[in-house]
Write a protein that holds these residues in place. Sequence first.
Motif, short mmCIF file in Angstrom:
data_model
loop_
_atom_site.label_atom_id
_atom_site.label_comp_id
_atom_site.label_asym_id
_atom_site.label_seq_id
_atom_site.Cartn_x
_atom_site.Cartn_y
_atom_site.Cartn_z
N UNK A 7 2.22 22.10 -17.16
CA UNK A 7 2.57 20.84 -16.36
C UNK A 7 1.76 20.23 -15.28
N UNK A 8 1.57 19.28 -14.16
CA UNK A 8 0.46 18.52 -13.26
C UNK A 8 0.97 18.78 -12.14
N UNK A 9 -0.35 18.02 -11.68
CA UNK A 9 -0.17 17.64 -10.02
C UNK A 9 -0.93 16.04 -9.97
N UNK A 10 -0.39 15.62 -9.07
CA UNK A 10 -1.77 14.07 -9.22
C UNK A 10 -1.49 13.70 -7.99
N UNK A 11 -2.69 12.85 -6.97
CA UNK A 11 -2.33 12.45 -6.13
C UNK A 11 -2.93 10.84 -6.50
N UNK A 12 -2.25 9.81 -5.94
CA UNK A 12 -2.09 8.63 -6.01
C UNK A 12 -1.88 7.13 -5.27
N UNK A 13 -3.17 6.53 -5.34
CA UNK A 13 -3.00 5.56 -3.68
C UNK A 13 -2.86 4.09 -4.21
N UNK A 14 -2.23 3.57 -4.36
CA UNK A 14 -2.17 2.08 -4.58
C UNK A 14 -2.13 1.01 -3.68
N UNK A 15 -2.93 -0.09 -4.44
CA UNK A 15 -3.10 -1.70 -3.30
C UNK A 15 -1.82 -2.20 -4.99
N UNK A 16 -1.02 -2.63 -4.88
CA UNK A 16 0.26 -3.62 -5.88
C UNK A 16 0.79 -4.13 -5.48
N UNK A 54 0.75 -1.39 -0.06
CA UNK A 54 0.04 -0.07 0.06
C UNK A 54 0.91 1.51 0.22
N UNK A 55 0.54 2.00 -0.51
CA UNK A 55 1.42 3.33 -1.04
C UNK A 55 0.44 4.56 -1.62
N UNK A 56 1.12 5.81 -1.30
CA UNK A 56 0.03 7.06 -1.70
C UNK A 56 1.17 7.38 -2.00
N UNK A 61 -5.47 -2.44 -6.69
CA UNK A 61 -6.68 -1.46 -6.76
C UNK A 61 -5.88 -0.35 -6.90
N UNK A 62 -6.13 0.53 -7.56
CA UNK A 62 -5.15 1.92 -8.65
C UNK A 62 -6.77 3.08 -8.18
N UNK A 63 -6.12 4.09 -7.80
CA UNK A 63 -6.84 5.61 -7.50
C UNK A 63 -5.89 6.87 -8.14
N UNK A 64 -6.31 6.98 -8.96
CA UNK A 64 -5.39 8.58 -9.38
C UNK A 64 -6.25 9.75 -9.88
N UNK A 65 -5.59 10.91 -9.44
CA UNK A 65 -6.39 11.86 -10.61
C UNK A 65 -5.15 12.41 -10.46
#
Length: 334
Positions: A325-334, A207-209, A296-300
Motif C-alpha cells: 500500500x502507501x502512506x502520504x503527507x500532503x500540504x495544500x493551499x487551495x 490551508x490544510x494538511x 500550492x501543493x506539496x505531496x509525499x
Amino acid sequence: MIEREITERVALCRPDGRLNSEAVGWTRKPLHDTSGIGRGRYARARNKRWEYWNVTTPTHILALTISDISYAGVHEVWLFDRATGEVIGANAMAPFAVNTTLPGTLGQGPARAHAADLAIAIDEVEGGTRLRAITSRVRFDVLASRPPGHEAMGVVVPWSDRLFQYTVKDVARPAAGRLWVDGVRREVPEGSSWAVLDHGRGRWPYRVRWNWGAASGIVDGRRIGVQIGAKWTEGTGSTENALVVEGVVHKISEELTWTYHPGNWLAPWRMQGERADLTFTPFYHKSSRTCLGVVATEGHQCFGHYTGWMSESTGARVSVDGLTGWAEYVAQRW
C-alpha cells in the motif's frame, strides 16, 4: 471518541448549502446524497470534488485522478514499474474544470476527464467499477470488483457548518484487467491485484494538511484492507480509520499517532493507537510540488509494505503483515 453510525440515506447539505448536522457520522456503504455541494452562497470557491483510484499489481502500480477544485480540473494518470523503477506520468489542469464530469453522488453517473495528454473514464458496471485511462504511452482497462456484501467506510468530517468533507475510502477491492505500456500488453492479474478508491465531496479550508495510508491483500487466507488517516480530522470528532476483513468494515474511532521523518521519506513510518500498531516500510517515494501563486501543493506519497496489527470491533487483533500500500503527507493551499 464516539462516532455515530448512519444506516439510512441522508443529504450532506441543507438547501442553503450548509452542512446538514444529521449527515455527520460514518457508514458501511454510500448513503450520503452529495448533490447539494455547490449550492448556496457559502464558501464559494471552496468546493472540492474528486475520484482517485489506485491499483496495485505484482508488477505495477497504477493511479488515476479526476478532480474539480472549483476553479480548475486537476487530473493525473500515473504508472510505476515495480521491477525497473520506471515512472510514467501525465498531468493536466483544465481552467474551471472544462471537459470534466463528476457525478453529484457516488455511483450516480460516470466520471470523465479529457485534457492535454490524457483521457480518463470511470463507470459503474455490473459487479464493480470499470477504470479506463489513456495517455501517449500508457493505457489501461481494469475492473475493480465489488464482491457480494463488500462494505466501504464513508465518513463526514465537519470543520464547521460551512466547511466539511465527505469521503469514502473503499479498500481491498479485487482488481483484474489489462494495461499497455508503449503498446506492449501486460496483465492486471486476478487474485493478486487490488484497487482502492478515495472519493471526496466537500468544502475545504484554504490551508490544510493530511496523512493518508491504505493497503490491501491476503493475510492468513483472508482479504484484508487497511485505511488510516491523520491531521485533517483532528478536533472534528470524526476519524477515517478502519480495518476491513473479508469486506466487513471495523471502524476505529481514535486518532492514531503517526511518526515519520520529513526529508527522509523512505525511512520506516509508524502508526499507533489502542487498536492499531503498524509499521510501514517504503520502497518508492513519489514527490510532487506545485506553486501557482495563491494555490500550492506539496505531496509525499510513499509506496511500500505494512506489518503489524489492527483490531476488529470485538477487540481481536488481525495481522496486516506483508500488505502492499502507501502512506502520504500532503500540504495544500487551495
